[in-house]
Design a protein around this motif. Structure first.
Motif, PDB file in Angstrom:
ATOM      1  N   ARG A  89       0.815  -1.215   0.000  1.00 47.87           N
ATOM      2  CA  ARG A  89       0.000   0.000   0.000  1.00 47.87           C
ATOM      3  C   ARG A  89       0.846   1.260   0.000  1.00 47.87           C
ATOM      4  N   LEU A  90       1.923   1.257   0.766  1.00 49.18           N
ATOM      5  CA  LEU A  90       2.753   2.446   0.924  1.00 49.18           C
ATOM      6  C   LEU A  90       3.936   2.491  -0.030  1.00 49.18           C
ATOM      7  N   GLY A  91       4.305   1.335  -0.566  1.00 46.89           N
ATOM      8  CA  GLY A  91       5.530   1.271  -1.348  1.00 46.89           C
ATOM      9  C   GLY A  91       6.756   1.488  -0.494  1.00 46.89           C
ATOM     10  N   ALA A  92       6.648   1.093   0.790  1.00 51.63           N
ATOM     11  CA  ALA A  92       7.751   1.297   1.729  1.00 51.63           C
ATOM     12  C   ALA A  92       7.673   0.253   2.833  1.00 51.63           C
ATOM     13  N   GLU A  93       8.795  -0.014   3.437  1.00 51.28           N
ATOM     14  CA  GLU A  93       8.896  -0.986   4.523  1.00 51.28           C
ATOM     15  C   GLU A  93       8.572  -0.320   5.849  1.00 51.28           C
ATOM     16  N   VAL A  94       7.773  -0.993   6.677  1.00 55.73           N
ATOM     17  CA  VAL A  94       7.469  -0.477   8.014  1.00 55.73           C
ATOM     18  C   VAL A  94       7.949  -1.423   9.107  1.00 55.73           C
ATOM     19  N   GLY A  95       8.656  -2.468   8.711  1.00 56.75           N
ATOM     20  CA  GLY A  95       9.219  -3.385   9.692  1.00 56.75           C
ATOM     21  C   GLY A  95       8.232  -4.353  10.303  1.00 56.75           C
ATOM     22  N   TYR A  96       7.080  -4.548   9.671  1.00 57.24           N
ATOM     23  CA  TYR A  96       6.065  -5.425  10.262  1.00 57.24           C
ATOM     24  C   TYR A  96       6.479  -6.887  10.142  1.00 57.24           C
ATOM     25  N   ARG A  97       6.443  -7.576  11.279  1.00 55.77           N
ATOM     26  CA  ARG A  97       6.741  -9.000  11.321  1.00 55.77           C
ATOM     27  C   ARG A  97       5.731  -9.678  12.239  1.00 55.77           C
ATOM     28  N   GLN A  98       5.091 -10.708  11.752  1.00 58.24           N
ATOM     29  CA  GLN A  98       4.097 -11.428  12.550  1.00 58.24           C
ATOM     30  C   GLN A  98       4.799 -12.597  13.240  1.00 58.24           C
ATOM     31  N   ALA A  99       5.627 -12.254  14.235  1.00 60.00           N
ATOM     32  CA  ALA A  99       6.486 -13.241  14.884  1.00 60.00           C
ATOM     33  C   ALA A  99       5.939 -13.742  16.206  1.00 60.00           C
ATOM     34  N   GLY A 100       4.794 -13.183  16.664  1.00 55.06           N
ATOM     35  CA  GLY A 100       4.189 -13.640  17.905  1.00 55.06           C
ATOM     36  C   GLY A 100       4.570 -12.786  19.105  1.00 55.06           C
ATOM     37  N   ILE A 101       3.688 -12.801  20.104  1.00 58.58           N
ATOM     38  CA  ILE A 101       3.931 -12.152  21.391  1.00 58.58           C
ATOM     39  C   ILE A 101       3.600 -13.138  22.495  1.00 58.58           C
ATOM     40  N   MET A 102       4.439 -13.168  23.522  1.00 53.06           N
ATOM     41  CA  MET A 102       4.278 -14.074  24.663  1.00 53.06           C
ATOM     42  C   MET A 102       4.279 -13.277  25.955  1.00 53.06           C
ATOM     43  N   TYR A 103       3.363 -13.607  26.859  1.00 52.97           N
ATOM     44  CA  TYR A 103       3.383 -13.084  28.219  1.00 52.97           C
ATOM     45  C   TYR A 103       3.758 -14.217  29.161  1.00 52.97           C
ATOM     46  N   LEU A 104       4.575 -13.896  30.157  1.00 52.57           N
ATOM     47  CA  LEU A 104       5.024 -14.880  31.130  1.00 52.57           C
ATOM     48  C   LEU A 104       4.334 -14.667  32.468  1.00 52.57           C
ATOM     49  N   ALA A 105       4.183 -15.747  33.230  1.00 45.44           N
ATOM     50  CA  ALA A 105       3.561 -15.678  34.553  1.00 45.44           C
ATOM     51  C   ALA A 105       4.472 -16.365  35.566  1.00 45.44           C
ATOM     52  N   ARG A 106       4.715 -15.665  36.681  1.00 43.91           N
ATOM     53  CA  ARG A 106       5.517 -16.260  37.749  1.00 43.91           C
ATOM     54  C   ARG A 106       4.668 -17.053  38.730  1.00 43.91           C
ATOM     55  N   THR A 107       3.393 -16.704  38.832  1.00 43.16           N
ATOM     56  CA  THR A 107       2.537 -17.316  39.851  1.00 43.16           C
ATOM     57  C   THR A 107       1.287 -17.915  39.214  1.00 43.16           C
ATOM     58  N   GLU A 108       0.639 -18.787  39.983  1.00 42.85           N
ATOM     59  CA  GLU A 108      -0.615 -19.378  39.504  1.00 42.85           C
ATOM     60  C   GLU A 108      -1.707 -18.312  39.412  1.00 42.85           C
ATOM     61  N   ALA A 109      -1.627 -17.287  40.254  1.00 45.92           N
ATOM     62  CA  ALA A 109      -2.601 -16.197  40.170  1.00 45.92           C
ATOM     63  C   ALA A 109      -2.471 -15.461  38.842  1.00 45.92           C
ATOM     64  N   GLU A 110      -1.232 -15.239  38.397  1.00 49.63           N
ATOM     65  CA  GLU A 110      -1.028 -14.602  37.097  1.00 49.63           C
ATOM     66  C   GLU A 110      -1.504 -15.507  35.966  1.00 49.63           C
ATOM     67  N   MET A 111      -1.290 -16.795  36.093  1.00 54.14           N
ATOM     68  CA  MET A 111      -1.784 -17.732  35.083  1.00 54.14           C
ATOM     69  C   MET A 111      -3.310 -17.710  35.021  1.00 54.14           C
TER      70      MET A 111
END
Length: 430
Positions: A89-111
């Motif tokens: 659309r832009l004819g330019a690179e915007v650095g988009y990469r669909q590489a995933g995002i992960m959140y971590l949890a230290r406790t069962e409450a966070e899970m």
């Protein structure tokens, strides 16, 4: 200072009249201008400083659906499609990469919190899934953290803030939009109660509609019109490392750090568990509205009294159209970085992934975010001022949805079918 962006050749002069004036040259306002220009609608973007110079270039670059409230997910899904189509659309690179995002949890409450969120979006066709500690080790090897588990959304990703706003602006200009930097809008012109133009530091521009998309400045602009927009400022400190070998292409958010790969091979890192909270007058005026949001988050805010408070007090909250406005006195909000928070982030990350033991900081910056009481943006009309549309209050996560938010604002300006249901973003909810 903000990271250096790709330069864009903007206009020196503003037109005497146009159809739509966009106030604010961040990613949302520029995206709206691009859509309007593509539809053949005359549009002028007026930026008090330089395009993308505030939060649009200072954010982390995450493009995520994970963790958003269920009503906000459709906008993020629409943004995914728009980000993927950006290079063509832009004819330019915007650095988009669909590489995933992960959140971590230290406790069962966070899970449990991650599991509850997953249930809340169960009917939205996301690819998010809960992780066991062994899954984390497989996806992000070499770690020493003791994790209860986590959650990952493989279709989430990242883009480069230093590329995106400039590329969108250049494409909008090529399609007929006018973008003028260093031109602050002081107030609106109205006839019979309806918007008929804007008063700038260089004179008046006649228009039919105005889109206010100036981030943390929106509250002050609207306050001068007698319109209340509750937003409070918080500051995020960020740094970038030199190129290095890292454990994954996935962006990872731990309880007290986050990291994601930068296009040059380094990493963008922040202390995810703490934000700067410089005390300002607005904290006294509307701070009580934020108490429900802050329950159980006492460690999140690092409250202090610094130069930001003095700067804020020196800026007028009421002014006349013929007077110098606050937007001329301070063209770019450039809060100081918090070296203590950056040091914490790096120490916490090194303890979790020793690969970062040799990380070398080459750049650090901070950005000031505008937070609403429910952390959701306002995208929609101001019913008491016909012709005035808002796209603001993105609460620190507007970059990822920026292209879709801009299109939604453009759809509402045009009266066409909106890209997503705008109901969750109405100003009246606040």
């Amino acid at each position: 200072m903000a990271p250096v962006q790709t330069p864009v050749l903007t206009s020196r002069d503003a037109p005497e009249k146009t159809s739509v004036v966009v106030i604010g040259g961040g990613i949302v306002g520029l995206s709206a201008a691009l859509v309007l220009a593509e539809r053949g609608i005359p549009v002028t973007v007026l930026e008090k400083g330089r395009i993308g110079a505030e939060q649009s270039s200072r954010n982390l670059g995450w493009v995520r659906k994970m963790g958003r409230s269920a009503p906000d997910v459709p906008l993020a899904q629409a943004a995914d499609r728009l980000w993927a189509a950006m290079p063509a659309r832009l004819g330019a690179e915007v650095g988009y990469r669909q590489a995933g995002i992960m959140y971590l949890a230290r406790t069962e409450a966070e899970m449990a919190m991650h599991a509850d969120w997953l249930k809340s979006v169960a009917d939205l066709s996301l690819d998010s899934r809960l992780l066991r500690p062994a899954d984390i080790d497989a996806l992000v090897p070499g770690g020493r953290g003791q994790w209860a588990g986590g959650i990952v959304t493989p279709s989430d990703g990242r883009a480069e803030p230093t590329l995106a706003s400039a590329a969108i602006a250049a494409a909008a200009i090529a399609k007929g939009a006018v973008i003028v930097e260093n031109c602050a809008v002081r107030t609106l012109s109205r006839a019979a109660g309806r918007v008929c133009g804007v008063v700038t530091e260089r004179g008046e521009i006649a228009c039919e509609q105005v889109l206010l998309a100036c981030g943390l400045w929106s509250r002050r602009f609207l306050g001068n019109l007698g319109i209340s927009l509750p937003t409070l400022p918080l500051v995020c400190s960020v740094f970038r490392t030199a190129p290095m070998e890292g454990p994954t292409e996935i962006a990872v958010g731990g309880p007290d750090f986050s990291f994601r790969k930068h296009r040059d091979g380094g990493f963008i890192i922040t202390q995810r568990g703490a934000l700067g909270a410089p005390l300002m007058l607005d904290h006294l005026l509307i701070g009580m509205r934020y108490l429900p949001m802050l329950r159980g988050q006492r460690k999140l805010l690092r409250i202090g009294l610094g130069r930001e408070a003095l700067t804020d007090l020196a800026l007028a909250r009421r002014w006349r159209a013929g007077a110098i406005s606050p937007f001329e006195r301070l063209r770019t909000m450039d809060p100081p970085t918090r070296p203590d928070l950056n040091a914490e982030a790096l120490a916490n990350l090194r303890a979790a992934w020793p690969a970062f033991a040799t990380a070398r900081i080459v750049e650090a910056w901070a950005g000031m975010m505008d937070i609403t009481p429910d952390s959701q943006p306002v995208i929609g009309p101001v019913e008491t001022v016909p012709g005035l549309m808002l796209a603001t209050g993105f609460s620190g996560h507007g970059f990822g949805t920026g292209p879709a938010a801009g299109q939604l604002a453009a759809d509402l300006l045009c009266g066409t079918a909106p890209i997503v249901d705008p109901a969750p973003y109405r100003l009246e909810r606040l």
